[in-house]
Design a protein around this motif. Sequence first.
Motif, PDB file in Angstrom:
ATOM      1  N   ILE A  58      33.599  81.783  30.203  1.00 52.00           N
ATOM      2  CA  ILE A  58      33.362  81.699  31.682  1.00 52.00           C
ATOM      3  C   ILE A  58      34.745  82.741  32.246  1.00 52.00           C
ATOM      4  CG2 ILE A  58      32.628  80.792  33.764  1.00 52.00           C
ATOM      5  CD1 ILE A  58      31.198  79.108  31.269  1.00 52.00           C
ATOM      6  N   PRO A  59      34.340  83.538  33.453  1.00 52.07           N
ATOM      7  CA  PRO A  59      35.386  83.851  34.100  1.00 52.07           C
ATOM      8  C   PRO A  59      36.060  82.619  34.966  1.00 52.07           C
ATOM      9  CG  PRO A  59      33.773  85.523  33.817  1.00 52.07           C
ATOM     10  CD  PRO A  59      33.105  84.047  33.422  1.00 52.07           C
ATOM     11  N   HIS A  60      37.442  82.681  35.068  1.00 51.95           N
ATOM     12  CA  HIS A  60      38.506  81.679  36.588  1.00 51.95           C
ATOM     13  C   HIS A  60      39.109  81.999  36.434  1.00 51.95           C
ATOM     14  CE1 HIS A  60      39.394  80.867  31.826  1.00 51.95           C
ATOM     15  NE2 HIS A  60      40.247  80.399  32.298  1.00 51.95           N
ATOM     16  N   GLU A  61      39.867  81.120  36.985  1.00 52.36           N
ATOM     17  CA  GLU A  61      41.293  81.604  37.404  1.00 52.36           C
ATOM     18  C   GLU A  61      42.199  80.472  37.539  1.00 52.36           C
ATOM     19  OE1 GLU A  61      41.485  83.454  41.407  1.00 52.36           O
ATOM     20  OE2 GLU A  61      40.512  85.225  41.066  1.00 52.36           O
ATOM     21  N   SER A  62      41.726  79.141  36.535  1.00 49.30           N
ATOM     22  CA  SER A  62      42.417  78.178  36.390  1.00 49.30           C
ATOM     23  C   SER A  62      43.689  77.917  35.642  1.00 49.30           C
ATOM     24  CB  SER A  62      42.181  77.576  35.287  1.00 49.30           C
ATOM     25  OG  SER A  62      42.216  76.093  35.156  1.00 49.30           O
ATOM     26  N   LEU A  63      45.000  78.117  36.155  1.00 56.42           N
ATOM     27  CA  LEU A  63      46.479  78.051  35.892  1.00 56.42           C
ATOM     28  C   LEU A  63      47.190  76.675  35.410  1.00 56.42           C
ATOM     29  CD1 LEU A  63      47.777  81.034  38.593  1.00 56.42           C
ATOM     30  CD2 LEU A  63      46.639  80.972  35.924  1.00 56.42           C
ATOM     31  N   PHE A  64      46.740  75.710  35.694  1.00 55.39           N
ATOM     32  CA  PHE A  64      47.188  74.569  35.535  1.00 55.39           C
ATOM     33  C   PHE A  64      47.138  73.892  34.238  1.00 55.39           C
ATOM     34  CE2 PHE A  64      46.923  76.155  40.541  1.00 55.39           C
ATOM     35  CZ  PHE A  64      48.146  76.382  39.895  1.00 55.39           C
ATOM     36  N   ARG A  65      45.537  73.697  33.571  1.00 57.09           N
ATOM     37  CA  ARG A  65      45.767  73.129  32.944  1.00 57.09           C
ATOM     38  C   ARG A  65      44.717  73.666  32.035  1.00 57.09           C
ATOM     39  NH1 ARG A  65      42.933  71.259  36.767  1.00 57.09           N
ATOM     40  NH2 ARG A  65      44.608  69.487  37.032  1.00 57.09           N
ATOM     41  N   PRO A  66      44.763  73.365  30.690  1.00 49.91           N
ATOM     42  CA  PRO A  66      43.494  73.863  29.084  1.00 49.91           C
ATOM     43  C   PRO A  66      42.391  74.432  30.301  1.00 49.91           C
ATOM     44  CG  PRO A  66      45.117  72.320  28.383  1.00 49.91           C
ATOM     45  CD  PRO A  66      45.353  72.354  29.424  1.00 49.91           C
ATOM     46  N   PRO A  67      42.252  76.041  30.341  1.00 50.88           N
ATOM     47  CA  PRO A  67      40.729  75.406  30.325  1.00 50.88           C
ATOM     48  C   PRO A  67      39.511  75.328  29.496  1.00 50.88           C
ATOM     49  CG  PRO A  67      42.014  77.119  30.035  1.00 50.88           C
ATOM     50  CD  PRO A  67      42.148  76.421  29.491  1.00 50.88           C
ATOM     51  N   VAL A  68      39.476  73.977  29.249  1.00 55.90           N
ATOM     52  CA  VAL A  68      38.586  73.414  27.690  1.00 55.90           C
ATOM     53  C   VAL A  68      36.813  74.360  28.619  1.00 55.90           C
ATOM     54  CG1 VAL A  68      37.222  72.015  26.760  1.00 55.90           C
ATOM     55  CG2 VAL A  68      39.757  72.211  27.307  1.00 55.90           C
ATOM     56  N   LYS A  69      36.730  73.699  29.599  1.00 55.86           N
ATOM     57  CA  LYS A  69      35.228  73.632  29.975  1.00 55.86           C
ATOM     58  C   LYS A  69      34.625  75.485  30.418  1.00 55.86           C
ATOM     59  CE  LYS A  69      35.993  73.256  35.516  1.00 55.86           C
ATOM     60  NZ  LYS A  69      35.481  72.993  36.436  1.00 55.86           N
ATOM     61  N   PHE A  70      35.724  76.741  30.598  1.00 59.68           N
ATOM     62  CA  PHE A  70      35.654  78.164  30.749  1.00 59.68           C
ATOM     63  C   PHE A  70      35.455  78.644  28.667  1.00 59.68           C
ATOM     64  CE2 PHE A  70      37.736  76.633  34.700  1.00 59.68           C
ATOM     65  CZ  PHE A  70      36.735  76.683  35.760  1.00 59.68           C
ATOM     66  N   ASN A  71      36.174  78.192  28.016  1.00 67.88           N
ATOM     67  CA  ASN A  71      36.843  78.810  26.908  1.00 67.88           C
ATOM     68  C   ASN A  71      35.877  78.330  25.683  1.00 67.88           C
ATOM     69  OD1 ASN A  71      38.615  80.226  28.306  1.00 67.88           O
ATOM     70  ND2 ASN A  71      39.975  79.805  26.679  1.00 67.88           N
ATOM     71  N   CYS A  72      36.023  76.526  25.884  1.00 62.29           N
ATOM     72  CA  CYS A  72      35.034  76.062  24.856  1.00 62.29           C
ATOM     73  C   CYS A  72      33.659  75.732  24.047  1.00 62.29           C
ATOM     74  CB  CYS A  72      36.110  75.185  24.567  1.00 62.29           C
ATOM     75  SG  CYS A  72      37.872  74.953  24.040  1.00 62.29           S
ATOM     76  N   LEU A  73      32.767  76.314  25.184  1.00 64.22           N
ATOM     77  CA  LEU A  73      31.446  76.420  24.875  1.00 64.22           C
ATOM     78  C   LEU A  73      30.454  76.472  23.626  1.00 64.22           C
ATOM     79  CD1 LEU A  73      32.218  76.609  28.439  1.00 64.22           C
ATOM     80  CD2 LEU A  73      29.619  77.307  28.086  1.00 64.22           C
ATOM     81  N   ASP A  74      30.130  76.120  23.065  1.00 66.36           N
ATOM     82  CA  ASP A  74      29.678  76.528  22.066  1.00 66.36           C
ATOM     83  C   ASP A  74      29.195  77.721  21.903  1.00 66.36           C
ATOM     84  OD1 ASP A  74      29.006  73.728  21.472  1.00 66.36           O
ATOM     85  OD2 ASP A  74      27.151  73.026  21.099  1.00 66.36           O
ATOM     86  N   GLY A  75      30.069  78.369  20.168  1.00 67.26           N
ATOM     87  CA  GLY A  75      29.921  79.602  19.999  1.00 67.26           C
ATOM     88  C   GLY A  75      30.193  80.654  20.242  1.00 67.26           C
ATOM     89  N   PHE A  76      31.424  80.124  21.181  1.00 69.01           N
ATOM     90  CA  PHE A  76      31.985  81.524  22.134  1.00 69.01           C
ATOM     91  C   PHE A  76      33.315  81.754  21.191  1.00 69.01           C
ATOM     92  CE2 PHE A  76      31.224  80.890  27.335  1.00 69.01           C
ATOM     93  CZ  PHE A  76      29.760  81.386  26.687  1.00 69.01           C
ATOM     94  N   LEU A  77      33.280  81.807  20.269  1.00 71.46           N
ATOM     95  CA  LEU A  77      34.458  82.417  19.644  1.00 71.46           C
ATOM     96  C   LEU A  77      33.903  83.556  18.280  1.00 71.46           C
ATOM     97  CD1 LEU A  77      37.461  83.198  19.461  1.00 71.46           C
ATOM     98  CD2 LEU A  77      37.979  81.228  17.710  1.00 71.46           C
ATOM     99  N   GLY A  78      33.824  84.650  18.922  1.00 71.63           N
ATOM    100  CA  GLY A  78      33.589  85.862  17.288  1.00 71.63           C
ATOM    101  C   GLY A  78      34.753  85.937  16.500  1.00 71.63           C
ATOM    102  N   ILE A  79      34.271  85.367  14.941  1.00 75.35           N
ATOM    103  CA  ILE A  79      35.344  85.711  14.278  1.00 75.35           C
ATOM    104  C   ILE A  79      35.003  86.609  12.938  1.00 75.35           C
ATOM    105  CG2 ILE A  79      36.730  84.068  12.284  1.00 75.35           C
ATOM    106  CD1 ILE A  79      36.616  81.575  13.602  1.00 75.35           C
ATOM    107  N   GLY A  80      36.390  88.189  13.068  1.00 74.34           N
ATOM    108  CA  GLY A  80      35.948  88.876  12.396  1.00 74.34           C
ATOM    109  C   GLY A  80      35.322  87.615  10.316  1.00 74.34           C
TER     110      GLY A  80
END
Length: 207
Positions: free
Chosen positions: A92-114
């Motif tokens: 999800i677009p964000h500008e968080s610099l100060f901690r791991p952006p779990v709520k933006f990066n780790c939603l279900d399905g949010f990594l396509g793997i070849g």
Amino acid sequence: MSLVKRGTVYGTLLNFRGELDALGPKMNEAPYKAAPQAPVLYVKPANTWTENGGAIALPAHVAEVEVGATVAMVMKSAREVAGYLLMNDVAIPHESLFRPPVKFNCLDGFLGIGDRIRARNEAGDPAVFKLEVRVNGELKQTVRFSQLVRPAEKLLADVSEFMTLAEGDMLMLGCDVGRPRVRVGDRVEIKMPALGTLTNTFVAEAA
């Protein structure tokens, strides 16, 4: 080449020169007051994994997401790379610099793997890798890995100084600036001749 064992997937932040340039003076502000001296990593847990050809669901409150076209090193052992694999590190677009952006990066399905791992000796030098990102068939981004802050071997060496990677672990090289944004109904293709094509469609999350 197939992946017999899938371990932990690690993402890498701030490993493209364009990322650091875009942050500019912010890198010197509190609380860090300087650019990072070691690789900045985060985890993409198993709930985020979507296979090649699979659909990635966007929750109702998310209007659009960023496509993060990248390549991951697939580990054979702690310091030996078995091969390389395409990935789509969705966020999800964000500008968080100060901690791991779990709520933006780790939603279900949010990594396509070849599904095509190219052996290290066949894929060539990662420094010359170039990915093309197409959305609904239209070229939206070209990612050139010659622009890495830490090339693949340097990144692996630096990460290995503070943690031990295991067989099947995957370490992404990073995502460049200019990430395309997509919405429900869009189809994304990430392509590189040596590594094949990673395709994912974006759909609305089931109610």
